[in-house]
Scaffold this motif. Structure first.
Motif, PDB file in Angstrom:
ATOM      1  N   GLY A 170       0.922  -1.262   0.366  1.00  0.00           N
ATOM      2  CA  GLY A 170       0.012   0.246  -0.075  1.00  0.00           C
ATOM      3  C   GLY A 170       0.902   1.282  -0.468  1.00  0.00           C
ATOM      4  O   GLY A 170       1.812   1.793  -0.912  1.00  0.00           O
ATOM      5  N   ARG A 171       0.189   2.268   1.010  1.00  0.00           N
ATOM      6  CA  ARG A 171       0.764   3.497   1.062  1.00  0.00           C
ATOM      7  C   ARG A 171       2.587   3.059   1.308  1.00  0.00           C
ATOM      8  O   ARG A 171       3.410   4.349   0.568  1.00  0.00           O
ATOM      9  CB  ARG A 171       0.156   3.868   2.008  1.00  0.00           C
ATOM     10  CG  ARG A 171       0.654   4.488   2.764  1.00  0.00           C
ATOM     11  CD  ARG A 171      -0.618   5.359   4.422  1.00  0.00           C
ATOM     12  NE  ARG A 171      -0.101   3.890   5.436  1.00  0.00           N
ATOM     13  CZ  ARG A 171      -0.956   4.272   6.364  1.00  0.00           C
ATOM     14  NH1 ARG A 171      -1.915   5.442   6.492  1.00  0.00           N
ATOM     15  NH2 ARG A 171      -0.377   3.599   8.076  1.00  0.00           N
ATOM     16  N   GLY A 172       2.809   2.752   1.925  1.00  0.00           N
ATOM     17  CA  GLY A 172       4.464   2.377   2.278  1.00  0.00           C
ATOM     18  C   GLY A 172       4.812   3.094   3.336  1.00  0.00           C
ATOM     19  O   GLY A 172       6.329   3.340   2.899  1.00  0.00           O
ATOM     20  N   SER A 173       4.502   3.988   4.737  1.00  0.00           N
ATOM     21  CA  SER A 173       4.961   4.532   5.221  1.00  0.00           C
ATOM     22  C   SER A 173       5.894   4.149   5.730  1.00  0.00           C
ATOM     23  O   SER A 173       7.096   4.799   6.715  1.00  0.00           O
ATOM     24  CB  SER A 173       4.154   5.953   6.373  1.00  0.00           C
ATOM     25  OG  SER A 173       3.569   4.303   6.766  1.00  0.00           O
ATOM     26  N   ASN A 174       6.289   3.048   6.775  1.00  0.00           N
ATOM     27  CA  ASN A 174       7.080   2.272   7.502  1.00  0.00           C
ATOM     28  C   ASN A 174       7.919   2.291   5.994  1.00  0.00           C
ATOM     29  O   ASN A 174       9.283   2.215   6.835  1.00  0.00           O
ATOM     30  CB  ASN A 174       6.981   0.671   7.725  1.00  0.00           C
ATOM     31  CG  ASN A 174       5.263   1.037   8.546  1.00  0.00           C
ATOM     32  OD1 ASN A 174       6.705   1.285   9.388  1.00  0.00           O
ATOM     33  ND2 ASN A 174       3.982   0.729   8.563  1.00  0.00           N
ATOM     34  N   ALA A 197       6.171  -4.549   5.218  1.00  0.00           N
ATOM     35  CA  ALA A 197       5.421  -3.490   5.388  1.00  0.00           C
ATOM     36  C   ALA A 197       4.095  -3.442   5.012  1.00  0.00           C
ATOM     37  O   ALA A 197       3.657  -2.712   3.174  1.00  0.00           O
ATOM     38  CB  ALA A 197       6.462  -2.661   5.031  1.00  0.00           C
ATOM     39  N   GLY A 198       3.172  -3.422   5.550  1.00  0.00           N
ATOM     40  CA  GLY A 198       1.434  -3.665   4.796  1.00  0.00           C
ATOM     41  C   GLY A 198       1.784  -4.450   4.476  1.00  0.00           C
ATOM     42  O   GLY A 198       0.495  -4.003   2.543  1.00  0.00           O
ATOM     43  N   ILE A 215       5.348  -5.924  11.008  1.00  0.00           N
ATOM     44  CA  ILE A 215       5.204  -4.571  11.649  1.00  0.00           C
ATOM     45  C   ILE A 215       3.517  -4.983  11.679  1.00  0.00           C
ATOM     46  O   ILE A 215       2.819  -5.087  11.348  1.00  0.00           O
ATOM     47  CB  ILE A 215       5.298  -3.729  11.274  1.00  0.00           C
ATOM     48  CG1 ILE A 215       5.223  -2.249  13.067  1.00  0.00           C
ATOM     49  CG2 ILE A 215       5.019  -2.928   9.678  1.00  0.00           C
ATOM     50  CD1 ILE A 215       6.667  -1.274  12.887  1.00  0.00           C
ATOM     51  N   HIS A 216       2.874  -4.466  12.850  1.00  0.00           N
ATOM     52  CA  HIS A 216       1.378  -4.800  13.342  1.00  0.00           C
ATOM     53  C   HIS A 216       1.066  -3.758  14.403  1.00  0.00           C
ATOM     54  O   HIS A 216       1.713  -3.722  14.831  1.00  0.00           O
ATOM     55  CB  HIS A 216       1.451  -6.121  14.588  1.00  0.00           C
ATOM     56  CG  HIS A 216       0.129  -6.608  14.431  1.00  0.00           C
ATOM     57  ND1 HIS A 216      -0.889  -7.126  12.867  1.00  0.00           N
ATOM     58  CD2 HIS A 216      -0.638  -6.395  15.549  1.00  0.00           C
ATOM     59  CE1 HIS A 216      -2.336  -6.677  13.177  1.00  0.00           C
ATOM     60  NE2 HIS A 216      -2.086  -6.629  14.806  1.00  0.00           N
ATOM     61  N   PRO A 217       0.002  -3.156  14.030  1.00  0.00           N
ATOM     62  CA  PRO A 217      -0.311  -1.864  14.837  1.00  0.00           C
ATOM     63  C   PRO A 217      -1.473  -2.762  15.515  1.00  0.00           C
ATOM     64  O   PRO A 217      -2.115  -1.397  16.406  1.00  0.00           O
ATOM     65  CB  PRO A 217      -1.066  -1.078  13.572  1.00  0.00           C
ATOM     66  CG  PRO A 217      -2.215  -2.082  13.105  1.00  0.00           C
ATOM     67  CD  PRO A 217      -0.816  -3.296  12.758  1.00  0.00           C
ATOM     68  N   GLN A 222      -6.448  -1.474  14.289  1.00  0.00           N
ATOM     69  CA  GLN A 222      -6.569  -0.032  15.687  1.00  0.00           C
ATOM     70  C   GLN A 222      -8.566  -0.312  15.764  1.00  0.00           C
ATOM     71  O   GLN A 222      -8.924   0.476  17.339  1.00  0.00           O
ATOM     72  CB  GLN A 222      -6.513   0.537  14.870  1.00  0.00           C
ATOM     73  CG  GLN A 222      -4.716   0.850  14.590  1.00  0.00           C
ATOM     74  CD  GLN A 222      -4.852   0.345  13.326  1.00  0.00           C
ATOM     75  OE1 GLN A 222      -5.437  -0.667  12.534  1.00  0.00           O
ATOM     76  NE2 GLN A 222      -3.719   1.021  12.572  1.00  0.00           N
ATOM     77  N   LEU A 244       1.232   5.102  14.556  1.00  0.00           N
ATOM     78  CA  LEU A 244       2.309   5.042  13.402  1.00  0.00           C
ATOM     79  C   LEU A 244       3.526   6.087  13.666  1.00  0.00           C
ATOM     80  O   LEU A 244       4.554   5.679  13.006  1.00  0.00           O
ATOM     81  CB  LEU A 244       1.372   5.972  12.044  1.00  0.00           C
ATOM     82  CG  LEU A 244       1.776   5.083  11.045  1.00  0.00           C
ATOM     83  CD1 LEU A 244       1.333   4.436  10.245  1.00  0.00           C
ATOM     84  CD2 LEU A 244       0.885   6.457   9.351  1.00  0.00           C
ATOM     85  N   GLU A 270       5.432   3.336  15.052  1.00  0.00           N
ATOM     86  CA  GLU A 270       5.624   2.525  14.066  1.00  0.00           C
ATOM     87  C   GLU A 270       7.011   2.654  13.214  1.00  0.00           C
ATOM     88  O   GLU A 270       7.836   2.079  13.160  1.00  0.00           O
ATOM     89  CB  GLU A 270       4.656   1.979  13.004  1.00  0.00           C
ATOM     90  CG  GLU A 270       3.372   1.281  13.542  1.00  0.00           C
ATOM     91  CD  GLU A 270       2.303   0.905  12.704  1.00  0.00           C
ATOM     92  OE1 GLU A 270       3.133   0.447  11.143  1.00  0.00           O
ATOM     93  OE2 GLU A 270       0.978   1.052  12.283  1.00  0.00           O
TER      94      GLU A 270
HETATM   95  C1  GRF Z   1       1.038  -0.391   9.252  1.00  0.00           C
HETATM   96  O1  GRF Z   1      -0.095   0.247   9.690  1.00  0.00           O
HETATM   97  C2  GRF Z   1       1.538  -1.620   9.729  1.00  0.00           C
HETATM   98  O2  GRF Z   1       1.667  -1.775  10.553  1.00  0.00           O
HETATM   99  C3  GRF Z   1       0.432  -2.679   8.952  1.00  0.00           C
HETATM  100  O3  GRF Z   1      -0.009  -1.910   7.446  1.00  0.00           O
HETATM  101  C4  GRF Z   1      -0.105  -0.730   8.120  1.00  0.00           C
HETATM  102  C5  GRF Z   1       1.191  -0.401   6.806  1.00  0.00           C
HETATM  103  O4  GRF Z   1       0.859   1.131   6.634  1.00  0.00           O
HETATM  104  N1  GRF Z   1       1.266  -4.498   9.171  1.00  0.00           N
HETATM  105  P1  GRF Z   1       2.333   1.524   5.171  1.00  0.00           P
HETATM  106  O5  GRF Z   1       1.697   0.939   4.492  1.00  0.00           O
HETATM  107  O6  GRF Z   1       3.507   1.179   6.091  1.00  0.00           O
HETATM  108  O7  GRF Z   1       1.877   2.924   5.377  1.00  0.00           O
END
Ligand code: GRF
Length: 205
Positions: A12-16, A89-90, A110-112, A124, A173, A176
């Motif tokens: 997805g958006r890839g912020s991690n 990462a997502g 990673i898990h929120p 969440q 986040l 994270e």
């Molecule tokens: C994050 O909340 C992560 O913990 C979960 O998926 C989401 C991914 O977000 N596993 P991003 O793509 O890294 O923005």
């Protein structure tokens, strides 16, 4: 210094992913991202990888007969890039057991949520609906279950009475983005030791 070769899987958006890319862009960081793979063609994560000059690979699930074949394709891409640590990462697919075994002890996620509470999707929202006062994020090793592997790092955040899924997710986040690069750094330095369910992180010398 030879840097640990990291492959990131993201849907997805890839912020991690971005947090890891930012950390690895520092010269003294002991790891570097060598490939980013996504199962979604339009994932913003692929654009982030490309902007950072990292090979970005779209691996289309439709090109594979089943999950086993897809995961073999995934393994091949990671091997081609000589990946030593896989970071989810997502990544919105559950990996098959042979894939997990192929990179045993070398896959992080990673898990929120503060595992073992609220595994799976919409962590969440699960936390809000349960009414917990403290939530958080977990970096853990991936085993053959869903969000069940040994825990490397966790961080907590308060849950406010007027929180929405969005406001709580945003607070988590922030943690994270701090935790994930730190877990990669510790792993790359060889300071993460797994003994059964438990992880010992060697203190800084
Ligand atoms: C994050 O909340 C992560 O913990 C979960 O998926 C989401 C991914 O977000 N596993 P991003 O793509 O890294 O923005």
């Amino acid at each position: 210094m030879s840097r640990l070769r990291v492959g990131v899987l993201a849907s997805g958006r890839g912020s991690n992913l971005q947090a890891i890319l930012d950390a690895t862009s520092r010269e003294d960081f002991p790891a570097c991202v060598v490939v980013v793979v996504s199962d979604r063609e339009r994932a913003a994560a692929l654009d982030r990888a490309a902007r950072a000059g990292v090979p970005a690979v779209f691996l289309n699930p439709k090109d594979f007969a089943d999950r086993a074949a897809y995961d073999l394709g995934l393994e091949q891409v990671l091997r081609e890039h000589r990946v030593e640590l896989v970071c989810l990462a997502g990544f919105m697919r559950i990996l098959t057991a042979p894939f997990v075994r192929a990179f045993a002890g070398r896959i992080l996620n990673i898990h929120p949520a503060l595992l073992p509470a609220f595994p799976g999707l919409d962590a969440q929202r699960q936390a809000l609906e349960y009414g917990v006062r403290v939530a958080g994020a977990t970096v853990h090793f991936v085993d053959e279950g869903v969000d069940t592997g040994p825990i490397v790092l966790q961080a907590s955040v308060p849950v406010h009475h007027d929180d929405t899924e969005e406001s709580l997710s945003a607070r988590i986040l922030v943690e994270e983005h701090r935790l994930y690069p730190e877990a990669v750094r510790l792993f790359a330095l060889g300071r993460v030791h797994v003994a059964g369910r438990c992880v010992r992180v060697e203190p800084e010398r």
